[in-house]
Write an enzyme that holds these catalytic residues in place. Structure first.
Site, PDB file in Angstrom:
ATOM      1  CB  SER A 136      11.130 -10.624  -6.745  1.00 60.99           C
ATOM      2  OG  SER A 136      12.231 -11.494  -6.826  1.00 60.99           O
ATOM      3  CD  GLU A 240      12.290  -8.823  -1.564  1.00 61.97           C
ATOM      4  OE1 GLU A 240      12.407  -9.995  -1.158  1.00 61.97           O
ATOM      5  OE2 GLU A 240      12.352  -8.522  -2.771  1.00 61.97           O
ATOM      6  CG  HIS A 310      10.826 -13.602  -2.516  1.00 60.39           C
ATOM      7  ND1 HIS A 310      11.534 -12.419  -2.420  1.00 60.39           N
ATOM      8  CD2 HIS A 310      10.908 -13.987  -3.815  1.00 60.39           C
ATOM      9  CE1 HIS A 310      12.034 -12.115  -3.612  1.00 60.39           C
ATOM     10  NE2 HIS A 310      11.658 -13.043  -4.468  1.00 60.39           N
TER      11      HIS A 310
END
Length: 340
Positions: A136, A240, A310
């Site tokens: 992230s 992502e 995630h």
């Protein structure tokens, strides 16, 4: 072109050549983790939400056979950050300098890692290579440190992650066993006639080789134009994201396209975009439409649905390691160990 303008452009080109990072022939690999090694938990972005969350991370790492140390400022709070930029950067520099620490794991993502990039001691990090793992917002550190030092970094679990057998398997194989891992999604239909969960979708068939580079799309796109991104030429780009409207995903992938990144890569892997469904109302595209517009026309091997993002079950993906992807099979195979 006038002489003065030509000299000006030549000066800019020379400056870019001296500041741009060119990755070494051999990546700077960190030592592998061994039972009894110490893993430091740091807070480079969001603060630790509860002491219990950190304790669960400690117990999970202990169950894997590691000792743990908690960085000084993990429980600090400065708005949405785990303390000031200077303190969070100091924690990272301290843990890289500490010879008793063998790996560094972020507790959380959130936001704030990019603010630390000018404050890190890259010469210190280069002299003391060790595993840095997270995902992230940690993407800023993974790419920035790799771009500045050549150190292979790890897109994988944070301290608050779910350490289930799937995640632990890839963590062990990549960071402890030093295997040239084959990353493939679970292939379990359950009691259904066709696989529904964790499917992969081939966007364009074929195989590609290159260095694995990528991470969170939002974070990566906001580093564009800085010196904290590596050379994309011949790389396999993996991405992502979470909680983004499709038009924002479209905008960020368009940014990569306009910046020439998509022209440079040899292959494309998209993981999961959690909670990224089309918006309500008239005229929303889907993420499939965005891939069809921007990725498929590249005619390069590409697939989506990899266990990156995630999600509770995730790969450990080394940034800067040579790999081969197979878009038809939906797999990534490391061509060398990520650790030494």
């Amino acid at each position: 072109m006038s002489f003065s303008r030509r000299n000006f452009l030549q000066t800019l080109t020379a400056a870019a050549a001296t500041t741009a990072f060119r990755p070494p022939v051999s990546a700077l690999k960190p030592p592998r983790l061994k039972p009894g090694d110490t893993v430091a938990l740091v807070g480079p972005a969001a603060p630790a939400f509860t002491h219990e969350t950190v304790q669960v991370a400690v117990e999970s790492l202990q169950a894997l056979g590691f000792k743990t140390v908690i960085a000084k400022h993990v429980f600090d709070r400065y708005g949405y950050l785990a303390g000031t930029d200077a303190d969070r950067a100091a924690d990272l520099n301290t843990m890289f300098a500490d010879a008793s620490v063998h790996a560094i794991m972020a507790m959380h993502g959130g936001w704030g890692c990019a603010r630390l990039l000018p404050l890190l001691d890259y010469n210190l990090i280069r002299r003391n290579p060790k595993i840095l793992v997270g995902y992230s917002d940690i993407t800023a550190l993974l790419l920035g440190i790799y771009a500045q030092t050549g150190l292979v970094t790890m897109h994988g679990a944070v301290g608050s992650a779910t350490f289930n057998p799937f995640t632990v398997q890839y963590f062990r194989q990549t960071l402890m066993d030093g295997q040239a891992v084959l990353m493939e999604n679970p292939r379990d239909k359950g009691d259904l006639l066709a696989q529904v969960k964790d499917r992969v979708t081939t966007l364009h068939p074929g195989k590609a080789r290159g260095r694995l580079l990528g991470g969170n799309l939002t974070v990566l796109s906001h580093l564009m134009g800085s010196k904290y991104l590596p050379d994309w030429k011949g790389s396999i780009l993996f991405l992502e994201d979470v909680g983004e409207d499709v038009y924002r995903m479209d905008r960020m992938i368009t940014q990569l396209k306009l910046a020439g990144v998509l022209d440079e890569i040899s292959g494309f892997v998209f993981g999961k975009c959690t909670d990224c469904e089309p918006g309500k109302g008239y005229g929303s595209l889907t993420l499939e439409d965005v891939f069809r517009d921007h990725i498929v026309p590249l005619r390069k091997p590409a697939y989506s649905g990899a266990m990156i993002g995630h999600i509770t079950h995730k790969f450990t993906v080394p940034v800067g390691i040579e790999a081969e992807m197979d878009a038809g099979a939906g797999t990534i195979r490391l061509l060398e160990p990520a650790v030494r």
